[in-house]
Structures are given as structure tokens and as C-alpha cells.
Write a protein that holds these residues in place. Structure first.
Motif, PDB file in Angstrom:
ATOM      1  N   LEU A 281       6.220   6.351   2.867  1.00 44.74           N
ATOM      2  CA  LEU A 281       5.583   7.109   2.418  1.00 44.74           C
ATOM      3  C   LEU A 281       7.027   8.350   1.607  1.00 44.74           C
ATOM      4  O   LEU A 281       8.228   7.478   1.902  1.00 44.74           O
ATOM      5  CB  LEU A 281       5.802   7.694   3.760  1.00 44.74           C
ATOM      6  N   ASN A 282       6.958   8.629   0.869  1.00 44.98           N
ATOM      7  CA  ASN A 282       7.543   9.479   0.030  1.00 44.98           C
ATOM      8  C   ASN A 282       6.842  11.006   0.658  1.00 44.98           C
ATOM      9  O   ASN A 282       6.255  11.448   0.813  1.00 44.98           O
ATOM     10  CB  ASN A 282       7.512   9.142  -1.796  1.00 44.98           C
ATOM     11  N   VAL A 283       8.444  11.983  -0.250  1.00 44.78           N
ATOM     12  CA  VAL A 283       8.568  13.289  -0.258  1.00 44.78           C
ATOM     13  C   VAL A 283       6.761  14.298  -1.058  1.00 44.78           C
ATOM     14  O   VAL A 283       6.330  13.071  -2.145  1.00 44.78           O
ATOM     15  CB  VAL A 283       9.007  13.982  -0.749  1.00 44.78           C
ATOM     16  N   GLY A 284       6.098  14.614  -0.444  1.00 41.85           N
ATOM     17  CA  GLY A 284       4.560  14.864  -1.032  1.00 41.85           C
ATOM     18  C   GLY A 284       3.568  14.272  -0.576  1.00 41.85           C
ATOM     19  O   GLY A 284       2.644  14.830  -1.564  1.00 41.85           O
ATOM     20  N   ASP A 285       3.786  12.813   0.227  1.00 38.47           N
ATOM     21  CA  ASP A 285       2.867  12.125   0.547  1.00 38.47           C
ATOM     22  C   ASP A 285       1.495  13.752   1.717  1.00 38.47           C
ATOM     23  O   ASP A 285       2.332  13.930   2.366  1.00 38.47           O
ATOM     24  CB  ASP A 285       3.011  10.767   1.032  1.00 38.47           C
TER      25      ASP A 285
END
Length: 334
Positions: A281-285
Motif C-alpha cells: 500500500l502507498n499514499v493515495g491508494d
């Protein structure tokens, strides 16, 4: 066909008729009927329920002093209640001899002292056996003990020590009804010369059987009728229906609970992800929860869902507006 008597049965029947034990003119039903005499001139003061209550109190008392004597005398002692009877005082005093000893105990009912004492009597053979065990003996007593045996000074001191211990725990058995304290007063070495109560005064006599390995004896406790009437009056005044009055402290408890803190959790939705997906998971997902934006959320209190509501804002803060109560009935019963 009628039963045929054997010759031995016939001989036994004839012998009983000759001795007067059986009357052939009376039917078996008439022979077996026995009635207790009732003195209408002096009616009973205490009902069967009162006597039954006293019997239960002394059943408990017999277990208490039994365990104490077992430990103190280092011997097996079984104590049972033989009888609890209402009688006149002369029936108790006439059974005493010059050599008998009485222990007198003062009575306080809710810290109110009573004028008349309670009398404790230990049969001579029983008392001597207990004294012998106190001194390290086996509790053996001479079978030919004189019925008018007089205690020595040393034996009287040992006697006082024994009865003080026995009297001190009597109040414990009354705690479920009313607070009573029994305190040893003194020992009367010749009770036949002292007039403690009126001869026709009503008393209740409790007889306890004390069974040792090598001796069987008894202890009698004489309660003045007026003292017991005061006890029962106090019991009736405190517990008119023999129920313990419970003070209502619901308001006080509720006031204390109002100041306590409780965690409330608003749960919008839940989903399951693989650990590998969470790792990447990453920022904006975006995670799809499977719920629409208008779906209700749940408020959990104490691990249970109590309310449904909708997410919103209040004074620029995140808030939940409650729509309905959803706490299920099966959770309420728990």
C-alpha cells in the motif's frame, strides 16, 4: 388365610399379657395412641416455629464448639442437639445435686444488658474427662464416680476455663437473626442453694449430647423465658417477615456511574486484505470496502453494536448522527 403363630410367638404374647404390657380388650389402634398432656393453666410461651428456630441455631452452635473442642482437647468430639424444650425452671433445678456446678453468662441484646443470666451445665463425668484431656491425659473417668462428687479448687479453675471458651462463641450462632453477646460471669459451685429464677418461671432448656471416643456425656443450657421473649421481639422488630432489609442505593450508584468514562467506537465498515496487499500500500491508494457512502455506520459500546447512524460534521469536527437503536435482545439478557 390368616397367619399361624409359632409357639415362640404365642409364648411371647402370653408373657406380655401377664406383665400388663398388652391389653387384649383393646384394639391395636387404641393401644398405640399416645397423647402429650397440655397444661392449660400455664400455656406455652413459644410456638413451634420459635422452638424450630432455636433448634437450627443450636445445630450450628454444636458444629462450632465441636470443632473448637476437637482442636483444643486433641480428641474426636461429636456434639448433637438432643432436645429443645420449654419447661418450668424447677424441672431444671430439681435435677441438680449439691456437687453440680453451673456457669452463668450475662446476655447483651444489641448492647442492651439483660437482668437474667443464661445457665450452662456440664455433667460431672464429661467435665472431668475434658479436664483430663486438657492436662494431657486420655480422658478416662472412674466408672464408679460418686453422684455427689465435689470439684477441687484446681478442677474449678479448669472448669471455668472450659466454659468461658464454650460461652464465648455462642453469639456467633445468632448473627443471622440479631446481634447478641454472651459473656461469662461466674461459676456457681452449689446451685441448689441459690435461687436464680422463680420455680414456676418459664425457661427453654437445650440438651446437647457430647460423644467422645471413650465417653458419652451431655451439656444443658437453660434460657430464661423473659430473655428469649426479648430476643424474639427484637427479631420481629428488625425483620417482620424474616427478610433482611436492603437499603436502596440505586441513586448513589447511578451518580457514581455518571462520572465514569466509557469508550464509544464508530465503525463505518470492515474488510479483509492479504498481508502482501497491505505491504504494497502507498499514499493515495484506494481500498474498496464494499459499502456505499450512504450506508449506515455502527456505534459500538462495550464491544456491542448499540446504535446505527450517519457520518457527518459538527462545528468542523467529525461526528455521527444516531438514527436508530440496534442493541439486540439476546445481548441485553447477558
Amino acid at each position: 388365610m390368616a397367619d399361624v403363630l409359632s409357639q415362640a410367638q404365642i409364648d411371647a404374647l402370653l408373657n406380655s399379657v401377664r406383665s400388663g404390657e398388652k391389653d387384649l380388650k383393646k384394639s391395636p389402634a387404641e393401644q398405640e395412641k399416645k397423647y402429650a398432656k397440655y397444661d392449660f393453666a400455664s400455656p406455652r410461651k413459644f410456638t413451634k416455629d420459635r422452638i424450630k428456630m432455636l433448634n437450627g441455631i443450636f445445630e450450628n452452635y454444636s458444629r462450632v464448639i465441636g470443632s473448637r473442642l476437637n482442636a483444643r482437647l486433641r480428641a474426636s468430639c461429636e456434639i448433637t442437639v438432643e432436645s429443645v424444650e420449654e419447661q418450668h425452671y424447677y424441672e431444671f433445678s430439681n435435677a441438680l445435686t449439691e456437687g453440680d456446678v453451673l456457669a452463668l453468662a450475662d446476655v447483651d441484646i444489641k448492647d442492651a444488658p439483660q437482668e437474667q443470666p443464661v445457665m450452662f451445665y456440664l455433667s460431672t463425668a464429661t467435665a472431668l474427662s475434658m479436664m483430663d484431656r486438657l492436662m494431657g491425659g486420655e480422658g478416662s473417668v472412674d466408672d464408679d464416680l460418686d453422684s455427689e462428687y465435689s470439684y477441687t479448687e484446681l478442677e474449678l479453675r479448669l472448669y471455668e476455663d472450659l466454659v468461658q471458651d464454650i460461652i464465648s462463641v455462642l453469639g456467633v450462632s445468632w448473627e443471622n437473626y440479631v446481634p447478641i453477646r454472651f459473656t461469662y460471669n461466674h461459676t456457681d459451685a452449689n446451685p441448689t442453694l441459690s435461687q436464680l429464677l422463680g420455680v414456676d418461671e418459664t425457661v427453654v432448656i437445650v440438651d446437647l449430647k457430647m460423644q467422645f471416643t471413650n465417653l458419652s456425656g451431655r451439656m444443658s443450657i437453660c434460657f430464661p423465658g423473659d430473655m428469649l421473649m426479648a430476643v424474639f421481639a427484637e427479631i420481629s422488630r428488625e425483620n417482620p417477615v424474616r427478610k433482611v432489609a436492603v437499603e436502596d442505593k440505586s441513586d448513589e450508584i447511578f451518580d457514581s456511574l455518571q462520572d465514569s468514562t466509557l469508550e464509544v467506537v464508530a465503525e463505518m465498515a470492515n474488510t479483509q486484505l492479504y498481508l502482501s496487499d497491505i505491504y504494497h500500500l502507498n499514499v493515495g491508494d484506494v481500498i474498496d470496502l464494499g459499502y456505499s457512502k450512504d450506508s449506515p455506520i455502527y456505534l459500538e459500546i462495550g464491544g456491542y453494536q448499540w446504535f446505527t447512524g450517519r457520518m457527518g460534521t459538527h462545528k468542523k469536527n467529525m461526528a455521527v448522527k444516531i438514527d436508530d437503536v440496534c442493541y439486540p435482545a439476546e445481548q441485553r439478557s447477558e
